[in-house]
Design a protein around this motif. Sequence first.
Motif, PDB file in Angstrom:
ATOM      1  N   LYS A  39       0.839  -1.205   0.000  1.00 24.01           N
ATOM      2  CA  LYS A  39       0.000   0.000   0.000  1.00 24.01           C
ATOM      3  C   LYS A  39       0.872   1.252   0.000  1.00 24.01           C
ATOM      4  O   LYS A  39       0.668   2.165  -0.794  1.00 24.01           O
ATOM      5  CB  LYS A  39      -0.924   0.004   1.204  1.00 24.01           C
ATOM      6  N   GLU A  40       1.857   1.277   0.875  1.00 26.74           N
ATOM      7  CA  GLU A  40       2.738   2.439   0.975  1.00 26.74           C
ATOM      8  C   GLU A  40       3.574   2.626  -0.286  1.00 26.74           C
ATOM      9  O   GLU A  40       3.718   3.746  -0.786  1.00 26.74           O
ATOM     10  CB  GLU A  40       3.631   2.307   2.206  1.00 26.74           C
ATOM     11  N   ASN A  41       4.128   1.539  -0.809  1.00 29.62           N
ATOM     12  CA  ASN A  41       4.984   1.635  -1.996  1.00 29.62           C
ATOM     13  C   ASN A  41       4.209   2.053  -3.242  1.00 29.62           C
ATOM     14  O   ASN A  41       4.683   2.876  -4.026  1.00 29.62           O
ATOM     15  CB  ASN A  41       5.721   0.318  -2.230  1.00 29.62           C
ATOM     16  N   VAL A  42       3.025   1.487  -3.434  1.00 31.82           N
ATOM     17  CA  VAL A  42       2.203   1.865  -4.593  1.00 31.82           C
ATOM     18  C   VAL A  42       1.753   3.315  -4.458  1.00 31.82           C
ATOM     19  O   VAL A  42       1.766   4.070  -5.434  1.00 31.82           O
ATOM     20  CB  VAL A  42       0.995   0.910  -4.762  1.00 31.82           C
ATOM     21  N   THR A  43       1.381   3.725  -3.250  1.00 29.65           N
ATOM     22  CA  THR A  43       0.969   5.114  -3.027  1.00 29.65           C
ATOM     23  C   THR A  43       2.098   6.074  -3.356  1.00 29.65           C
ATOM     24  O   THR A  43       1.904   7.079  -4.047  1.00 29.65           O
ATOM     25  CB  THR A  43       0.508   5.313  -1.569  1.00 29.65           C
ATOM     26  N   ARG A  44       3.302   5.771  -2.890  1.00 34.27           N
ATOM     27  CA  ARG A  44       4.466   6.615  -3.166  1.00 34.27           C
ATOM     28  C   ARG A  44       4.751   6.684  -4.664  1.00 34.27           C
ATOM     29  O   ARG A  44       5.008   7.760  -5.213  1.00 34.27           O
ATOM     30  CB  ARG A  44       5.676   6.061  -2.414  1.00 34.27           C
ATOM     31  N   PHE A  45       4.718   5.527  -5.328  1.00 30.84           N
ATOM     32  CA  PHE A  45       4.968   5.501  -6.770  1.00 30.84           C
ATOM     33  C   PHE A  45       3.925   6.321  -7.517  1.00 30.84           C
ATOM     34  O   PHE A  45       4.257   7.130  -8.386  1.00 30.84           O
ATOM     35  CB  PHE A  45       4.963   4.055  -7.299  1.00 30.84           C
ATOM     36  N   ALA A  46       2.657   6.127  -7.187  1.00 28.07           N
ATOM     37  CA  ALA A  46       1.576   6.830  -7.882  1.00 28.07           C
ATOM     38  C   ALA A  46       1.709   8.345  -7.711  1.00 28.07           C
ATOM     39  O   ALA A  46       1.554   9.105  -8.674  1.00 28.07           O
ATOM     40  CB  ALA A  46       0.221   6.352  -7.372  1.00 28.07           C
ATOM     41  N   ALA A  47       2.014   8.771  -6.497  1.00 30.23           N
ATOM     42  CA  ALA A  47       2.187  10.209  -6.244  1.00 30.23           C
ATOM     43  C   ALA A  47       3.347  10.765  -7.062  1.00 30.23           C
ATOM     44  O   ALA A  47       3.265  11.885  -7.585  1.00 30.23           O
ATOM     45  CB  ALA A  47       2.400  10.457  -4.759  1.00 30.23           C
ATOM     46  N   SER A  48       4.403   9.984  -7.226  1.00 27.47           N
ATOM     47  CA  SER A  48       5.556  10.444  -8.005  1.00 27.47           C
ATOM     48  C   SER A  48       5.224  10.578  -9.482  1.00 27.47           C
ATOM     49  O   SER A  48       5.923  11.273 -10.218  1.00 27.47           O
ATOM     50  CB  SER A  48       6.751   9.497  -7.820  1.00 27.47           C
ATOM     51  N   ARG A  49       4.145   9.930  -9.915  1.00 26.58           N
ATOM     52  CA  ARG A  49       3.711  10.008 -11.311  1.00 26.58           C
ATOM     53  C   ARG A  49       2.549  10.972 -11.500  1.00 26.58           C
ATOM     54  O   ARG A  49       1.921  11.013 -12.545  1.00 26.58           O
ATOM     55  CB  ARG A  49       3.314   8.627 -11.837  1.00 26.58           C
ATOM     56  N   GLY A  50       2.223  11.731 -10.448  1.00 27.27           N
ATOM     57  CA  GLY A  50       1.189  12.753 -10.550  1.00 27.27           C
ATOM     58  C   GLY A  50      -0.227  12.282 -10.288  1.00 27.27           C
ATOM     59  O   GLY A  50      -1.183  12.970 -10.640  1.00 27.27           O
ATOM     60  N   TYR A  51      -0.378  11.139  -9.654  1.00 27.11           N
ATOM     61  CA  TYR A  51      -1.705  10.619  -9.333  1.00 27.11           C
ATOM     62  C   TYR A  51      -2.084  10.979  -7.902  1.00 27.11           C
ATOM     63  O   TYR A  51      -1.245  10.941  -7.000  1.00 27.11           O
ATOM     64  CB  TYR A  51      -1.759   9.093  -9.481  1.00 27.11           C
ATOM     65  N   HIS A  52      -3.341  11.288  -7.707  1.00 26.10           N
ATOM     66  CA  HIS A  52      -3.919  11.435  -6.369  1.00 26.10           C
ATOM     67  C   HIS A  52      -4.386  10.038  -5.964  1.00 26.10           C
ATOM     68  O   HIS A  52      -4.967   9.316  -6.779  1.00 26.10           O
ATOM     69  CB  HIS A  52      -5.099  12.409  -6.390  1.00 26.10           C
ATOM     70  N   VAL A  53      -4.143   9.646  -4.721  1.00 25.39           N
ATOM     71  CA  VAL A  53      -4.518   8.308  -4.261  1.00 25.39           C
ATOM     72  C   VAL A  53      -5.564   8.419  -3.163  1.00 25.39           C
ATOM     73  O   VAL A  53      -5.347   9.067  -2.144  1.00 25.39           O
ATOM     74  CB  VAL A  53      -3.287   7.537  -3.734  1.00 25.39           C
ATOM     75  N   ALA A  54      -6.712   7.787  -3.398  1.00 22.40           N
ATOM     76  CA  ALA A  54      -7.755   7.665  -2.380  1.00 22.40           C
ATOM     77  C   ALA A  54      -7.711   6.222  -1.882  1.00 22.40           C
ATOM     78  O   ALA A  54      -7.710   5.283  -2.681  1.00 22.40           O
ATOM     79  CB  ALA A  54      -9.120   7.998  -2.959  1.00 22.40           C
ATOM     80  N   LEU A  55      -7.668   6.060  -0.577  1.00 21.80           N
ATOM     81  CA  LEU A  55      -7.490   4.740   0.024  1.00 21.80           C
ATOM     82  C   LEU A  55      -8.750   4.289   0.739  1.00 21.80           C
ATOM     83  O   LEU A  55      -9.387   5.059   1.444  1.00 21.80           O
ATOM     84  CB  LEU A  55      -6.332   4.814   1.032  1.00 21.80           C
ATOM     85  N   LYS A  56      -9.077   3.014   0.534  1.00 20.14           N
ATOM     86  CA  LYS A  56     -10.199   2.403   1.241  1.00 20.14           C
ATOM     87  C   LYS A  56      -9.713   1.050   1.746  1.00 20.14           C
ATOM     88  O   LYS A  56      -9.110   0.286   0.993  1.00 20.14           O
ATOM     89  CB  LYS A  56     -11.377   2.241   0.287  1.00 20.14           C
ATOM     90  N   GLN A  57      -9.955   0.763   3.027  1.00 20.74           N
ATOM     91  CA  GLN A  57      -9.543  -0.510   3.602  1.00 20.74           C
ATOM     92  C   GLN A  57     -10.768  -1.329   3.961  1.00 20.74           C
ATOM     93  O   GLN A  57     -11.710  -0.824   4.562  1.00 20.74           O
ATOM     94  CB  GLN A  57      -8.684  -0.293   4.844  1.00 20.74           C
ATOM     95  N   GLU A  58     -10.728  -2.601   3.575  1.00 19.33           N
ATOM     96  CA  GLU A  58     -11.774  -3.556   3.947  1.00 19.33           C
ATOM     97  C   GLU A  58     -11.076  -4.794   4.473  1.00 19.33           C
ATOM     98  O   GLU A  58     -10.523  -5.565   3.702  1.00 19.33           O
ATOM     99  CB  GLU A  58     -12.642  -3.899   2.739  1.00 19.33           C
ATOM    100  N   GLY A  59     -11.069  -4.956   5.786  1.00 18.89           N
ATOM    101  CA  GLY A  59     -10.346  -6.075   6.391  1.00 18.89           C
ATOM    102  C   GLY A  59      -8.862  -5.916   6.125  1.00 18.89           C
ATOM    103  O   GLY A  59      -8.292  -4.872   6.396  1.00 18.89           O
ATOM    104  N   LEU A  66      -6.532   5.536  -7.973  1.00 16.55           N
ATOM    105  CA  LEU A  66      -5.586   6.510  -8.502  1.00 16.55           C
ATOM    106  C   LEU A  66      -6.272   7.362  -9.547  1.00 16.55           C
ATOM    107  O   LEU A  66      -6.956   6.833 -10.430  1.00 16.55           O
ATOM    108  CB  LEU A  66      -4.389   5.794  -9.142  1.00 16.55           C
ATOM    109  N   SER A  67      -6.092   8.663  -9.457  1.00 14.91           N
ATOM    110  CA  SER A  67      -6.681   9.574 -10.451  1.00 14.91           C
ATOM    111  C   SER A  67      -5.765  10.763 -10.641  1.00 14.91           C
ATOM    112  O   SER A  67      -5.049  11.179  -9.737  1.00 14.91           O
ATOM    113  CB  SER A  67      -8.072  10.024 -10.002  1.00 14.91           C
ATOM    114  N   ARG A  68      -5.826  11.293 -11.844  1.00 11.34           N
ATOM    115  CA  ARG A  68      -5.067  12.508 -12.164  1.00 11.34           C
ATOM    116  C   ARG A  68      -5.992  13.698 -11.974  1.00 11.34           C
ATOM    117  O   ARG A  68      -7.160  13.642 -12.299  1.00 11.34           O
ATOM    118  CB  ARG A  68      -4.566  12.476 -13.591  1.00 11.34           C
ATOM    119  N   ALA A  69      -5.422  14.776 -11.462  1.00 12.87           N
ATOM    120  CA  ALA A  69      -6.223  15.986 -11.203  1.00 12.87           C
ATOM    121  C   ALA A  69      -6.649  16.675 -12.480  1.00 12.87           C
ATOM    122  O   ALA A  69      -6.186  16.499 -13.528  1.00 12.87           O
ATOM    123  CB  ALA A  69      -5.431  16.932 -10.339  1.00 12.87           C
TER     124      ALA A  69
END
Length: 69
Positions: A39-59, A66-69
């Motif tokens: 979760k942390e690594n994908v979030t960091r990578f996505a942010a470095s590519r200009g993506y906003h990350v919305a996180l949802k946890q289920e269990g 991931l979305s671009r502004a």
Amino acid sequence: MIIVDARGLLCPEPVVRTQRAVKDGPSELIVLVDAEAAKENVTRFAASRGYHVALKQEGADYTLSLSRA
């Protein structure tokens, strides 16, 4: 919508699969992971590519939207 299901995979595979998915520059995609490190690594990578990350946890599973502004 592109969905990357990286549950059950060890790092760095979730990031590698996310890299492949964003190669063509989609405006939105979903990444599914089941480990805190992934979760942390994908979030960091996505942010470095200009993506906003919305996180949802289920269990133990995380859904990263991931979305671009």
